[in-house]
Design an enzyme around this catalytic site. Structure first.
Site, mmCIF file in Angstrom:
data_model
loop_
_atom_site.group_PDB
_atom_site.id
_atom_site.type_symbol
_atom_site.label_atom_id
_atom_site.label_comp_id
_atom_site.label_asym_id
_atom_site.label_seq_id
_atom_site.Cartn_x
_atom_site.Cartn_y
_atom_site.Cartn_z
ATOM 1 N N ASN A 1 -38.231 43.269 11.995
ATOM 2 C CA ASN A 1 -38.678 44.372 10.866
ATOM 3 C C ASN A 1 -39.985 44.506 11.174
ATOM 4 O O ASN A 1 -40.788 43.509 11.675
ATOM 5 C CB ASN A 1 -38.462 44.142 9.271
ATOM 6 C CG ASN A 1 -38.766 42.831 8.932
ATOM 7 O OD1 ASN A 1 -38.743 41.806 9.610
ATOM 8 N ND2 ASN A 1 -39.145 42.984 7.566
ATOM 9 N N CYS B 1 -36.693 48.791 9.505
ATOM 10 C CA CYS B 1 -36.152 47.511 9.453
ATOM 11 C C CYS B 1 -35.506 46.835 10.858
ATOM 12 O O CYS B 1 -35.563 47.636 11.970
ATOM 13 C CB CYS B 1 -34.590 47.885 8.876
ATOM 14 S SG CYS B 1 -34.862 48.131 6.881
ATOM 15 N N CYS C 1 -29.966 51.742 7.412
ATOM 16 C CA CYS C 1 -29.401 50.943 8.509
ATOM 17 C C CYS C 1 -27.940 51.070 8.768
ATOM 18 O O CYS C 1 -27.587 51.298 10.011
ATOM 19 C CB CYS C 1 -29.726 49.363 8.638
ATOM 20 S SG CYS C 1 -31.464 49.290 8.919
ATOM 21 N N GLU D 1 -32.692 46.053 12.133
ATOM 22 C CA GLU D 1 -31.351 46.526 12.777
ATOM 23 C C GLU D 1 -31.615 47.796 13.388
ATOM 24 O O GLU D 1 -31.172 47.975 14.596
ATOM 25 C CB GLU D 1 -30.502 46.812 11.438
ATOM 26 C CG GLU D 1 -29.952 45.567 10.792
ATOM 27 C CD GLU D 1 -30.823 45.225 9.575
ATOM 28 O OE1 GLU D 1 -31.969 45.365 9.513
ATOM 29 O OE2 GLU D 1 -30.246 44.593 8.572
#
Ligand code: THU
Length: 160
Positions: free
Chosen positions: A62, A73, A115, A75
């Site tokens: 992140n 984020c 995400c 991901e």
């Protein structure tokens, strides 16, 4: 009126030692990425590592911003990097780990809603499932065989 019941099945591993070797390697890459996260505001560091069909592992973490919504984020940092660098290689697996400096995160931390939507895009693009493994800092690891397990009633292009 009728009711629609949607069920999801997850596997739960007790700890890192119980993971298959390839997932253990992937999760360790996520842990390494987590340590490099830029999270001065939340102090909540997240790492994500992605295994591609071509054997490459790409990782991200992140990246926060003083203007909070401008941050991203782990991901999405990882999956957008994978999509930008290896557009033709399928994404097979993703490992996620999160740790807070306020407390020891013992519960598995699943990807946030935004995400999930981003990961879903790649599952649809490649027409094959992405396995998702997620954990906190210590403790158990949850596995979802596909992102679709985590995002029922997905908004997709059939609606456009
Ligand atoms: N965060 C992630 O990196 N992934 C998630 O799925 C949940 C939240 C980050 C965003 C922000 O930097 C911090 O964790 C606290 O929300």
């Amino acid at each position: 009126m009728k009711e629609l019941k949607i069920e999801s099945i997850f596997q739960v591993y007790n700890d890192l030692n119980e993971l298959p070797n390839d997932i253990s390697i992937l999760m360790n890459r996520a842990i390494e990425a987590r340590s490099k996260a830029y999270a001065p505001y939340s102090k909540f560091k997240v790492g994500a590592a992605i295994l591609l069909e071509n054997g490459e592992i790409v990782a991200g973490n992140n990246q926060e911003n003083v203007s909070y919504p401008s941050g991203l984020c782990a991901e999405r940092t990882a999956i957008y990097y994978a999509g930008s660098q290896y557009p033709d290689s399928k994404i097979l697996k993703m490992a996620i780990t999160a740790a807070s400096s306020n407390q020891i995160t013992k519960n598995p931390i699943p990807p946030c809603g935004a995400c999930r939507q981003a990961i879903a895009e790649y599952e649809i693009k490649q027409d094959s499932p992405i396995e998702i493994f997620f954990m906190g800092e210590i403790g158990s690891i949850m596995k979802s065989n596909s992102l679709s397990n985590l995002l029922p009633l997905l908004f997709d292009k059939s609606a456009l």
